[in-house]
Scaffold this motif. Structure first.
Motif, PDB file in Angstrom:
ATOM      1  N   CYS A 190       0.828  -1.200   0.000  1.00 15.83           N
ATOM      2  CA  CYS A 190       0.000   0.000   0.000  1.00 15.83           C
ATOM      3  C   CYS A 190       0.863   1.251   0.000  1.00 15.83           C
ATOM      4  CB  CYS A 190      -0.920   0.029   1.227  1.00 15.83           C
ATOM      5  SG  CYS A 190      -2.096  -1.346   1.336  1.00 15.83           S
ATOM      6  N   VAL A 191       0.263   2.350  -0.422  1.00 13.28           N
ATOM      7  CA  VAL A 191       0.885   3.655  -0.339  1.00 13.28           C
ATOM      8  C   VAL A 191      -0.192   4.645   0.065  1.00 13.28           C
ATOM      9  CG1 VAL A 191       0.518   4.160  -2.803  1.00 13.28           C
ATOM     10  CG2 VAL A 191       2.328   5.363  -1.531  1.00 13.28           C
ATOM     11  N   ARG A 192       0.183   5.611   0.906  1.00 12.18           N
ATOM     12  CA  ARG A 192      -0.773   6.628   1.337  1.00 12.18           C
ATOM     13  C   ARG A 192      -0.777   7.759   0.315  1.00 12.18           C
ATOM     14  NH1 ARG A 192      -3.283   7.329   5.979  1.00 12.18           N
ATOM     15  NH2 ARG A 192      -1.890   5.910   7.121  1.00 12.18           N
ATOM     16  N   ASN A 193      -1.939   8.063  -0.184  1.00 13.89           N
ATOM     17  CA  ASN A 193      -2.087   9.134  -1.166  1.00 13.89           C
ATOM     18  C   ASN A 193      -2.110  10.492  -0.483  1.00 13.89           C
ATOM     19  OD1 ASN A 193      -2.382   7.200  -3.306  1.00 13.89           O
ATOM     20  ND2 ASN A 193      -4.500   6.865  -2.609  1.00 13.89           N
ATOM     21  N   ALA A 194      -2.011  11.548  -1.292  1.00 12.43           N
ATOM     22  CA  ALA A 194      -1.979  12.903  -0.748  1.00 12.43           C
ATOM     23  C   ALA A 194      -3.245  13.221   0.035  1.00 12.43           C
ATOM     24  CB  ALA A 194      -1.773  13.907  -1.869  1.00 12.43           C
ATOM     25  N   ASP A 195      -4.369  12.631  -0.333  1.00 12.49           N
ATOM     26  CA  ASP A 195      -5.620  12.902   0.367  1.00 12.49           C
ATOM     27  C   ASP A 195      -5.829  11.999   1.576  1.00 12.49           C
ATOM     28  OD1 ASP A 195      -6.139  10.480  -0.822  1.00 12.49           O
ATOM     29  OD2 ASP A 195      -7.896  11.154  -1.980  1.00 12.49           O
ATOM     30  N   THR A 220      -5.998   8.696   1.595  1.00 14.07           N
ATOM     31  CA  THR A 220      -6.485   7.365   1.255  1.00 14.07           C
ATOM     32  C   THR A 220      -5.321   6.448   0.898  1.00 14.07           C
ATOM     33  OG1 THR A 220      -6.783   7.986  -1.066  1.00 14.07           O
ATOM     34  CG2 THR A 220      -8.653   8.330   0.428  1.00 14.07           C
ATOM     35  N   LEU A 221      -5.600   5.145   0.876  1.00 13.95           N
ATOM     36  CA  LEU A 221      -4.571   4.169   0.556  1.00 13.95           C
ATOM     37  C   LEU A 221      -4.859   3.519  -0.790  1.00 13.95           C
ATOM     38  CD1 LEU A 221      -4.133   2.286   3.972  1.00 13.95           C
ATOM     39  CD2 LEU A 221      -2.955   4.322   3.155  1.00 13.95           C
ATOM     40  N   SER A 222      -3.793   3.294  -1.544  1.00 13.19           N
ATOM     41  CA  SER A 222      -3.868   2.499  -2.765  1.00 13.19           C
ATOM     42  C   SER A 222      -3.079   1.225  -2.525  1.00 13.19           C
ATOM     43  CB  SER A 222      -3.276   3.260  -3.955  1.00 13.19           C
ATOM     44  OG  SER A 222      -4.046   4.421  -4.238  1.00 13.19           O
ATOM     45  N   CYS A 223      -3.705   0.061  -2.733  1.00 17.38           N
ATOM     46  CA  CYS A 223      -3.093  -1.212  -2.361  1.00 17.38           C
ATOM     47  C   CYS A 223      -3.202  -2.223  -3.492  1.00 17.38           C
ATOM     48  CB  CYS A 223      -3.779  -1.794  -1.120  1.00 17.38           C
ATOM     49  SG  CYS A 223      -3.774  -0.713   0.334  1.00 17.38           S
ATOM     50  N   GLN A 263       3.223   5.159   5.900  1.00 19.37           N
ATOM     51  CA  GLN A 263       3.347   5.898   4.651  1.00 19.37           C
ATOM     52  C   GLN A 263       3.353   5.002   3.418  1.00 19.37           C
ATOM     53  OE1 GLN A 263       3.329   9.151   4.114  1.00 19.37           O
ATOM     54  NE2 GLN A 263       3.729   9.021   1.911  1.00 19.37           N
ATOM     55  N   GLN A 264       4.204   3.965   3.430  1.00 22.31           N
ATOM     56  CA  GLN A 264       4.383   3.193   2.206  1.00 22.31           C
ATOM     57  C   GLN A 264       4.943   1.814   2.517  1.00 22.31           C
ATOM     58  OE1 GLN A 264       6.786   5.193  -0.727  1.00 22.31           O
ATOM     59  NE2 GLN A 264       7.114   3.351  -1.940  1.00 22.31           N
TER      60      GLN A 264
END
Length: 815
Positions: A726-731, A733-736, A784-785
């Protein structure tokens, strides 16, 4: 000065602090000489207060104690008491063992023929009291210092004690002894133990009592040997009490214990990585501070991995200290980078704000073509902040302002001299750090030229600097710098070993020097432990014990220690597939040997690691060495305090283990990574297939945090089961994506254990985990990532906040 002589001075200081007519004993004026409380007990020391008790002051100079001093004598129910000291207002004496142990007796003081009126004295079988000086208990540490703040008592050495350390407490009034005590005599003729074992409370926490009885050298002085409980609170004034026979010692008797601040690598000079407070719940991220803005460039070079070691976040009260980086990233040299230290503090609004930053001139040698980025690591000691500087120096900073106080430069401005590894501060405020001197050619790298020398450097609180050469310390055990050392077999000889009797090639050993990133450990008795290796061959490594004066105590080789290699089944403690199968040794290989050398396995000192020695509560020493033949997992090695090898556990290398003291014993917490995609013992895909699970199903790719008993037997494990990167987006939210079917490595090289045994550790999945005893995941929080970064130590604040790291960010987590 010996312990006995120093103790005698302490006792004199306790008993000799007071300055014709008929003597008068004050009503209630006979009290325990340590606590100044009543009742008193037979055999104990008592203080008698009144007036005209003596015409002049006098102190006993011999043992047996005299029955008369300066014309003064004392009788209890007609029994003459031995005297230590007399003055006009106070007499210190021993209440004779022959006096009845219960009820009321009378005391009469005679001063040059004039006797006082009888005064009643209440006597009880026990009346425990602890001797104290200026409110601090006479609690003597292994180095003969009192367990009190440094410099708090004039002309008496003192410093804060360490949890797990043994103390000798001097008191009086513990009651009957076996064999019985003799009035007026000390106990040099026999060991006299208390017939009733007392209990001791330190900060309200029960302490382990090792011995209680009469102190051999003194009359009427009891001695209680205890171990400071790991869960005892820290501070400058921790109360100490003795309880026996239903009575609790009265009066003020405190000790100083190293507090709950996380002041250095591993929290303390033993590197045990725990504090006696409860960690907060992982409910939310309280702060997010970027300290390394260059992680993007660093990861691009290493295919997404972050090959850099980072400082453990330091904290003390409301203050937080952390490194920062700047400059330009260049994989061919570390010299373009800039390191410094910053102080932050918690504001009333809950924000973590920077107070100051200091840019150091420290540079590590070499480049990413030599080893992973070394660590820049400060320490808190003596009310200051100490950071590495150029040319093997250490810079002392004003804690409040960040301004340089002074620079300690034992090597002048020599540009080929490098401070390497975290600075260690012992409980007395001495600093220890490693230095390597080598000419690094930017075209040929760190290892082309032999190391000139390498030193353990000690800076005393007074500023005096001393050092010891690793070449000299190991001269009797290590090969000479020009000797030939065995390496490993060539890749064209796979599978290894080429034959049952094959001997690998050799290279020039090089001089013995400190391993990169090694932080010395200091035991409670002052012994310093460090790790060194030959410059050109990591398989010739040494665990070195050094006396406080920096002379050699002993040197233990890390070579020829393991027999878990070729042909040893996984069920029997081995790692490799069967001989002759993919990933296994050649058929006929000697049983248990390392296939790359055809000899017992050696603990390698890898310069890309940050493993540092740890001193366990029983004085034994742990060190995490690297080994390649067990899927690059390494071995956690265990030595006793005399340098005898006790055994090892294959774990997850690049790791400084944590100690959990509990229930009268202790355990070790390790990351237990069973790495995949590396091959069993070589980097050839045919001889050593990268699919560990497919070629060695008895030892599949898996990732654990494990707790071991003190003899390195598995107590529990918790397995990484998350498969999502996963990575934490600027807003926010997470993208996984699910791309790790075997789970993630635990990416912590120095973990945290709180007072309840909760383990806090980072995973490469980007989460900080809270793992309870028994191996149960209690909570986790994403930072964070997800990324490959096994070099992110954590720490714990005195208020329970957890300080963690991910992707060049400092995260503070709590409720």
């Amino acid at each position: 000065m010996t312990v006995l002589a120093r103790s005698a001075l302490l006792l004199l200081a306790i008993t000799a602090f007071a300055v014709g007519q008929t003597p008068v004993v004050s009503a209630g004026g006979v009290v325990n000489a340590a606590s100044f409380d009543a009742p008193v007990s037979p055999g104990s020391l008592v203080s008698i207060f009144g007036s005209n008790l003596a015409f002049q002051s006098a102190a006993a100079a011999t043992i047996p104690l005299p029955s008369s001093l300066a014309g003064v004598s004392v009788q209890f129910n007609g029994i003459t008491a031995p005297l230590l000291y007399v003055s006009t207002g106070q007499i210190n004496a021993q209440l004779p063992w022959e006096v009845a142990a219960t009820g009321t007796v009378t005391v009469v003081v005679t001063n040059n023929g004039a006797s006082s009126a009888p005064q009643d004295v209440v006597v009880a079988p026990v009346s425990p009291g602890v001797f104290a000086i200026q409110g601090y208990a006479v609690a003597i540490q292994p180095d003969s210092s009192l367990a009190a703040p440094s410099g708090s008592i004039a002309q008496i050495a003192s410093h804060a004690a360490v949890p797990g350390e043994a103390l000798v407490i001097l008191g009086t009034g513990l009651g009957p002894l076996n064999p019985p005590g003799v009035t007026g005599q000390n106990s040099l003729d026999a060991l006299r133990s208390a017939t009733v074992m007392p209990s001791v409370l330190i900060g309200g926490v029960p302490a382990q009592v090792i011995f209680a009885g009469l102190s051999p050298q003194f009359v009427g002085v009891d001695q209680v040997n205890v171990v400071i409980p790991p869960s005892a609170p820290g501070g400058d004034s921790v109360p100490l009490q003795i309880q026996t026979g239903g009575r609790l010692s009265a009066g003020v008797a405190n000790i100083a214990i190293q507090g709950t601040s996380w002041s250095q690598w591993g929290q303390n000079s033993q590197h045990t990585s725990g504090v006696p407070v409860a960690g907060q719940s992982l409910n939310r991220i309280l702060a997010d501070v970027v300290y390394d803005p260059l992680t993007g460039d660093e990861k691009n070079f290493a295919s997404g991995d972050l090959l850099a070691h980072f400082q453990v976040p330091l904290n003390d009260g409301n203050d937080v200290f952390m490194e920062f980086k700047a400059g330009a990233f260049d994989p061919t040299t570390f010299s373009t980078l800039i390191w410094g230290e910053q102080r932050m503090t918690w504001q009333q609004n809950g924000q973590l704000a920077q107070v100051w930053s200091f840019q150091s001139d420290w540079k590590p040698p070499g480049s990413l073509h030599d080893f992973w980025e070394p660590v820049f690591h400060a320490t808190l000691a003596n009310g200051s902040v100490y950071v590495p500087g150029a040319s093997g120096s250490v810079i002392q900073l004003n804690r409040a302002t960040g301004k340089m106080v002074q620079r300690y430069s034992p090597f002048g401005n020599n540009p080929n001299t490098y401070e390497t590894g975290p600075i260690t501060a012992d409980s007395a405020g001495n600093l220890y750090y490693n230095v390597v001197q080598v000419v690094v050619d930017p075209n040929t790298g760190f290892y082309f030229n032999d190391a000139i020398d390498s030193w353990l450097v000690k800076i005393a609180p007074s500023g005096d600097v001393s050092m010891a050469s690793y070449k000299t310390l190991t001269s009797a055990e290590a090969p000479g710098s020009t000797a030939r050392c065995f390496t490993s077999f060539a890749t064209n000889q796979l599978p290894w070993p080429p034959s049952p009797t094959a001997v690998p090639g050799t290279n020039t050993c090089g001089s013995v020097r400190a391993g990169m990133n090694v932080s010395p450990a200091v035991a409670p008795d002052g012994t310093i432990y460090s790790v060194a290796r030959t410059h050109s061959n990591s398989s010739y490594g040494f665990l070195i014990a050094i006396n406080p004066d920096l002379s050699k105590k002993w040197v233990a080789s890390l070579r020829d220690r393991f027999n878990d290699g070729c042909g040893v089944p996984v069920a029997s403690g081995g790692w490799l597939p069967p001989n002759g199968s993919p990933g296994g040794c050649r058929i006929g290989a000697p049983f248990g040997f390392d296939p790359s050398t055809n000899r017992p396995g050696a603990g390698l000192v890898n310069d890309s690691a940050s493993s540092s020695p740890v001193v366990a509560p029983d004085g034994s020493v742990l060190y995490g060495a690297y080994t390649r033949y067990n899927y690059a997992q390494g071995h956690l090695m265990h030595f006793d305090s005399n340098g005898n090898y006790l055994g090892a556990f294959g774990f997850g290398w690049d790791y400084t283990p944590a100690i959990y003291a509990h229930d009268g014993t202790w355990s070790v917490v390790v990351k237990n990574n069973h790495y995949g995609d590396v091959g069993s013992y070589c980097n050839d895909n045919t001889a050593c297939p990268r699919d560990r699970t497919g070629t060695n199903p008895d030892s599949p790719e898996e990732y654990f945090v494990s707790q071991l008993s003190k003899d390195l037997r598995l107590e529990w494990s918790v397995k990484s089961t998350n498969t999502e990167s996963c990575v934490r987006n600027a807003d926010g939210t997470l993208s996984c994506s699910s791309d790790h079917p075997a789970g993630f490595e635990w990416c912590v090289n120095a973990p945290v254990i709180d007072g309840n045994g909760m383990v806090y550790a980072n995973s490469e999945d980007g989460n900080l985990y809270a793992i309870g005893q028994g191996g149960v995941v209690k909570q986790r929080i994403f930072q964070q990532q997800s990324l490959g970064a096994a070099y992110t130590p954590a720490s714990l604040g005195g208020d329970g906040k957890i300080y963690s790291q991910n992707n060049g960010h400092l995260f503070v987590v709590g409720k």
